[in-house]
Scaffold this motif. Structure first.
Motif, PDB file in Angstrom:
ATOM      1  N   GLN A 150      10.488   7.582   8.928  1.00 35.41           N
ATOM      2  CA  GLN A 150       9.127   7.316   9.436  1.00 35.41           C
ATOM      3  C   GLN A 150       8.046   7.569   8.449  1.00 35.41           C
ATOM      4  OE1 GLN A 150       8.436   5.670  12.260  1.00 35.41           O
ATOM      5  NE2 GLN A 150       6.081   5.818  11.841  1.00 35.41           N
ATOM      6  N   ARG A 151       8.463   8.561   7.731  1.00 37.22           N
ATOM      7  CA  ARG A 151       7.174   9.176   6.681  1.00 37.22           C
ATOM      8  C   ARG A 151       7.270   8.033   5.506  1.00 37.22           C
ATOM      9  NH1 ARG A 151       6.786  15.000   3.714  1.00 37.22           N
ATOM     10  NH2 ARG A 151       4.738  14.422   2.593  1.00 37.22           N
ATOM     11  N   ALA A 152       8.342   7.533   5.113  1.00 40.13           N
ATOM     12  CA  ALA A 152       8.403   6.436   4.177  1.00 40.13           C
ATOM     13  C   ALA A 152       7.623   5.328   4.532  1.00 40.13           C
ATOM     14  CB  ALA A 152       9.714   6.164   3.596  1.00 40.13           C
ATOM     15  N   ILE A 153       7.634   5.092   5.861  1.00 45.13           N
ATOM     16  CA  ILE A 153       6.935   3.851   6.452  1.00 45.13           C
ATOM     17  C   ILE A 153       5.703   3.901   6.471  1.00 45.13           C
ATOM     18  CG2 ILE A 153       6.808   2.427   8.789  1.00 45.13           C
ATOM     19  CD1 ILE A 153      10.014   3.008   9.017  1.00 45.13           C
ATOM     20  N   GLU A 154       5.289   5.085   6.890  1.00 46.01           N
ATOM     21  CA  GLU A 154       3.828   5.442   7.020  1.00 46.01           C
ATOM     22  C   GLU A 154       2.932   5.399   5.545  1.00 46.01           C
ATOM     23  OE1 GLU A 154       3.741   9.204   9.100  1.00 46.01           O
ATOM     24  OE2 GLU A 154       4.128   8.225  11.104  1.00 46.01           O
ATOM     25  N   THR A 155       3.948   5.881   4.416  1.00 46.40           N
ATOM     26  CA  THR A 155       3.266   5.998   3.163  1.00 46.40           C
ATOM     27  C   THR A 155       3.148   4.419   2.769  1.00 46.40           C
ATOM     28  OG1 THR A 155       4.186   8.131   2.643  1.00 46.40           O
ATOM     29  CG2 THR A 155       3.774   6.780   0.859  1.00 46.40           C
ATOM     30  N   ARG A 156       4.162   3.840   3.009  1.00 43.15           N
ATOM     31  CA  ARG A 156       4.151   2.332   2.485  1.00 43.15           C
ATOM     32  C   ARG A 156       2.929   1.575   3.213  1.00 43.15           C
ATOM     33  NH1 ARG A 156       7.870  -1.460   0.603  1.00 43.15           N
ATOM     34  NH2 ARG A 156       7.425  -3.628   1.183  1.00 43.15           N
ATOM     35  N   GLN A 157       2.801   1.892   4.485  1.00 46.11           N
ATOM     36  CA  GLN A 157       1.537   1.146   5.032  1.00 46.11           C
ATOM     37  C   GLN A 157       0.186   1.692   4.542  1.00 46.11           C
ATOM     38  OE1 GLN A 157       1.887  -1.269   7.056  1.00 46.11           O
ATOM     39  NE2 GLN A 157      -0.449  -1.352   7.342  1.00 46.11           N
ATOM     40  N   MET A 158       0.213   2.812   4.322  1.00 42.90           N
ATOM     41  CA  MET A 158      -0.978   3.282   3.521  1.00 42.90           C
ATOM     42  C   MET A 158      -1.453   2.825   2.508  1.00 42.90           C
ATOM     43  SD  MET A 158      -1.516   7.613   4.532  1.00 42.90           S
ATOM     44  CE  MET A 158      -0.174   7.897   3.403  1.00 42.90           C
ATOM     45  N   ILE A 159      -0.272   2.707   1.609  1.00 47.67           N
ATOM     46  CA  ILE A 159      -0.574   2.128   0.200  1.00 47.67           C
ATOM     47  C   ILE A 159      -0.914   0.561   0.519  1.00 47.67           C
ATOM     48  CG2 ILE A 159       0.868   1.265  -1.649  1.00 47.67           C
ATOM     49  CD1 ILE A 159       2.662   3.803  -1.430  1.00 47.67           C
ATOM     50  N   LEU A 160      -0.503  -0.215   1.358  1.00 47.41           N
ATOM     51  CA  LEU A 160      -0.696  -1.618   1.678  1.00 47.41           C
ATOM     52  C   LEU A 160      -2.124  -1.728   1.946  1.00 47.41           C
ATOM     53  CD1 LEU A 160       2.331  -3.146   3.334  1.00 47.41           C
ATOM     54  CD2 LEU A 160       1.640  -3.839   1.038  1.00 47.41           C
ATOM     55  N   GLU A 161      -2.527  -0.869   2.707  1.00 48.63           N
ATOM     56  CA  GLU A 161      -4.041  -0.934   3.341  1.00 48.63           C
ATOM     57  C   GLU A 161      -4.970  -0.584   2.188  1.00 48.63           C
ATOM     58  OE1 GLU A 161      -4.241   1.580   6.859  1.00 48.63           O
ATOM     59  OE2 GLU A 161      -2.771   0.371   8.114  1.00 48.63           O
ATOM     60  N   ALA A 162      -4.522   0.566   1.487  1.00 49.85           N
ATOM     61  CA  ALA A 162      -5.461   0.761   0.163  1.00 49.85           C
ATOM     62  C   ALA A 162      -5.358  -0.163  -0.769  1.00 49.85           C
ATOM     63  CB  ALA A 162      -4.824   2.057  -0.352  1.00 49.85           C
ATOM     64  N   ALA A 163      -4.460  -1.043  -1.126  1.00 55.74           N
ATOM     65  CA  ALA A 163      -4.323  -1.900  -1.905  1.00 55.74           C
ATOM     66  C   ALA A 163      -5.126  -3.145  -1.448  1.00 55.74           C
ATOM     67  CB  ALA A 163      -2.911  -2.566  -2.112  1.00 55.74           C
ATOM     68  N   ALA A 164      -5.116  -3.475  -0.099  1.00 50.34           N
ATOM     69  CA  ALA A 164      -6.127  -4.490   0.418  1.00 50.34           C
ATOM     70  C   ALA A 164      -7.586  -4.249   0.402  1.00 50.34           C
ATOM     71  CB  ALA A 164      -5.479  -4.717   1.906  1.00 50.34           C
ATOM     72  N   GLU A 165      -7.783  -3.016   0.669  1.00 45.25           N
ATOM     73  CA  GLU A 165      -9.366  -2.318   0.347  1.00 45.25           C
ATOM     74  C   GLU A 165      -9.721  -2.606  -0.951  1.00 45.25           C
ATOM     75  OE1 GLU A 165     -10.211   1.413   1.912  1.00 45.25           O
ATOM     76  OE2 GLU A 165      -8.835   1.137   3.616  1.00 45.25           O
ATOM     77  N   VAL A 166      -8.710  -2.289  -2.006  1.00 48.43           N
ATOM     78  CA  VAL A 166      -9.061  -2.469  -3.348  1.00 48.43           C
ATOM     79  C   VAL A 166      -9.359  -3.891  -3.742  1.00 48.43           C
ATOM     80  CG1 VAL A 166      -8.631  -1.922  -5.959  1.00 48.43           C
ATOM     81  CG2 VAL A 166      -8.290  -0.358  -4.025  1.00 48.43           C
TER      82      VAL A 166
END
Length: 204
Positions: free
Chosen positions: A3-19
């Motif tokens: 679950q932690r890895a899933i959450e980290t992956r999602q955070m990265i995707l959202e950050a990438a989208a923002e950038v």
């Protein structure tokens, strides 16, 4: 995946989208993305080796960030989907960036029809339901029409992006449906359809 890895992956995707949304693909960097995500560069590259991998993932995840409007499958729901998409492209950053990356594939170095095919499949499902309900003219090939509508929608939203940053996209879609629906919809069905550019404004 834990679950932690899933959450980290999602955070990265959202950050990438923002950038990507703020700086465009060319202006985005791995450093900006991992700083925005609040993770180390090593954690980022564990999930995504390159900026291109991130862009590819964000591009193909666009439909995950959109929910169809309510109603029974068919022509009205397809019309409503196009109008809701118009509103969401103005307010839903993850969807908007996915669409932007799909359009910019040639510049980015991606050649993948997947994001377009996802929408073709969705439109085809609504058109198939419409055909079963007698809402389409008898000659209509639903797969051919679905591909045509996705292509038309892409062109309209690109024109709208250049003209008004998509502020006038709902009105442009109303014009499309008003002038073109008769080519594949019988007159008595067309008269029953509602094409309202303002119906989803309060919901987004």
């Amino acid at each position: 995946m834990q679950q932690r890895a899933i959450e980290t992956r999602q955070m990265i995707l959202e950050a990438a989208a923002e950038v990507f949304d703020r700086d465009g693909y060319s202006g985005a960097t791995i450093a900006k993305i991992h700083q925005r995500a609040g993770v180390t560069q090593g954690a980022l590259t564990f999930h995504f080796r390159t900026k291109l991998d991130l862009a590819h993932e964000v591009m193909n995840a666009q439909k995950n960030h959109f929910s169809l409007p309510p109603g029974e499958d068919g022509l009205q729901r397809l019309i409503d989907t196009t109008l809701l998409l118009a509103q969401e492209l103005q307010t839903n950053m993850l969807l908007r960036v996915g669409v932007r990356l799909a359009v910019d594939q040639e510049l980015i170095g991606i050649h993948d029809p997947t994001p377009y095919q996802m929408w073709v499949d969705e439109f085809k499902g609504q058109l198939s339901a419409a055909a079963a309900r007698g809402e389409l003219r008898e000659h209509v090939d639903v797969e051919e029409l679905a591909e045509l509508l996705v292509g038309i929608y892409t062109g309209i939203q690109l024109f709208s992006q250049s003209a008004s940053r998509r502020a006038d996209l709902p009105e442009r879609l109303v014009s499309f449906w008003r002038y073109c629906m008769g080519g594949f919809v019988p007159p008595h069905v067309q008269a029953e359809m509602t094409v309202d550019a303002d119906q989803f404004t309060a919901a987004v």
